[in-house]
Enzyme design. Structure first.
Site, PDB file in Angstrom:
ATOM      1  N   CYS A 187       0.846  -1.187   0.000  1.00 10.23           N
ATOM      2  CA  CYS A 187       0.000   0.000   0.000  1.00 10.23           C
ATOM      3  C   CYS A 187       0.887   1.246   0.000  1.00 10.23           C
ATOM      4  CB  CYS A 187      -0.909   0.004   1.226  1.00 10.23           C
ATOM      5  SG  CYS A 187      -1.839   1.541   1.436  1.00 10.23           S
ATOM      6  N   GLU A 230       3.045  -5.596   8.727  1.00 14.19           N
ATOM      7  CA  GLU A 230       3.388  -4.208   8.430  1.00 14.19           C
ATOM      8  C   GLU A 230       4.482  -3.693   9.359  1.00 14.19           C
ATOM      9  OE1 GLU A 230       1.505   0.238   8.782  1.00 14.19           O
ATOM     10  OE2 GLU A 230       0.107  -1.387   8.309  1.00 14.19           O
TER      11      GLU A 230
END
Length: 374
Positions: free
Chosen positions: A139, A169
């Protein structure tokens, strides 16, 4: 990873083990049976939170994998889950995607997609050492945090990374500068935190956290370290913030909130927590409509419904159909923001599509308003 002590009352982290779930038949009680047991009479309704569901980063990542399948054919390998949603992962597996834990499980020279959560430089190096063709579906908002970590490390800052240790992440961001980053799981860890130089500190965060808990952690950090600096812009992504803002408005009016989203989806789990914190009498999370227990309806005149940022709208539609069967046919949409953000597809896919003669190669998501229920 460098991390402070875990909260005394924090739940123990569980190692994910893929075990087939047996199907246990259960007779769903009829709407008439449930109505007879209800503690209230009168109208029933659904408050449908908006925005909800897919964010631009998730849309981009899923489309990237679909385009990779179309362009290169199966199998396409993906490191970890492309996004944290059971339905999305199982659907892609049926189309020929193979999900792996690490790049060394992929045959040399094969195609590997990095998930929306991002990866560390070490993962990219491993993929290169195996001559893998890679597509980076990280992203762009996660990529922004990675770049901040590199930049502030270069400027000799010590970084306090607010996030959940073990989440993909956080692992990816931490891997950008492990000697300069300390992970802070939550406000309970601040008192025991040790830093090298309290004059040269900055905080960053995982993009899918609870906004309120993150700000509580930042406040406690600032009390201990008055010179702590803020990142140039908010790291919590717009979709996480918007979905939490919507459920904050829905929750106080709801006897029950149903969050559609998977157990390993950080932002979906946060939505359930936020619903409880902001007044919902009860909050439950489900992957699919068939996991909704009709016993929940007995004291629920008003049901709030939302979904995490990695959840396709079809799963929400299934829940709404089930609720309609039990008398909750009136749906009021509660809109707190409009979203029309889209991201470009990964450059590797854009290049491949251009070479194949495709015209529409730029956008990696479907532009839609927050009010869309299709």
């Amino acid at each position: 990873m460098t991390s402070t002590a875990t909260a005394p009352d924090a739940p123990a982290r569980r190692q994910h083990i893929a075990v087939p779930m047996p199907m246990v038949p259960r007779r769903r009680r009829s709407p008439e049976e449930v109505a007879a047991e209800s503690t209230f009479t009168g109208p029933r309704k659904v408050l449908l939170a908006a925005p909800r569901g897919y964010c631009a980063g998730v849309d981009r990542a899923v489309v990237a994998v679909e385009k990779a399948l179309e362009t290169y054919g199966a199998p396409v390998y993906v490191r970890k889950e492309i996004v944290h949603n059971r339905h999305v992962v199982e659907t892609l597996q049926e189309k020929g995607v193979i999900f792996v834990e690490e790049a060394d499980e992929v045959p040399e020279g094969a195609l590997l997609v990095f998930s929306a959560h991002g990866v560390s430089p070490a993962v990219k190096d491993l993929a290169e050492s195996r001559s893998l063709q890679t597509i980076d579906a990280t992203c762009p908002l996660v990529t922004k945090v990675h770049r901040e970590a590199v930049r502030f490390t270069r400027d000799d800052y010590e970084i306090l990374l607010i996030g959940h240790e073990g989440h993909e992440e956080v692992e990816g961001t931490y891997g950008e500068a492990p000697d300069n980053i300390t992970i802070v799981n939550g406000p309970w860890e601040v008192d025991d935190l040790q830093v090298r130089n309290p004059e040269q500190l900055i905080w960053l965060s995982q993009t899918t956290l609870s906004v309120d808990e993150t700000m509580e952690t930042v406040q406690k950090l600032r009390e201990r370290f008055p010179k702590l600096q803020d990142p140039p812009s908010d790291d919590i992504c717009y979709a996480t913030s918007n979905r939490q803002a919507a459920i904050k408005k829905v929750a106080p009016q709801s006897d029950l909130v149903i969050v559609v989203g998977s157990e390993n989806s950080s932002n979906s789990v946060r939505l359930k927590e936020v619903a409880k914190e902001y007044g919902a009498a009860r909050a439950e999370r489900v992957d699919y409509a068939n996991q909704v227990d009709e016993a929940w309806f007995q004291e629920a005149a008003t049901i709030g419904v939302t979904s995490g940022a990695s959840v396709p709208e079809v799963l929400v539609d299934d829940v709404l159909r089930l609720l309609a069967d039990y008398g909750y046919g009136k749906v009021e949409e509660v809109v707190t923001a409009e979203e029309d953000i889209v991201f470009s597809l990964p450059k590797e896919i854009r290049k491949a599509l251009t070479q194949a003669g495709h015209d529409d190669v730029g956008v990696g998501g479907r532009k839609r308003s927050a009010c869309s229920t299709s």
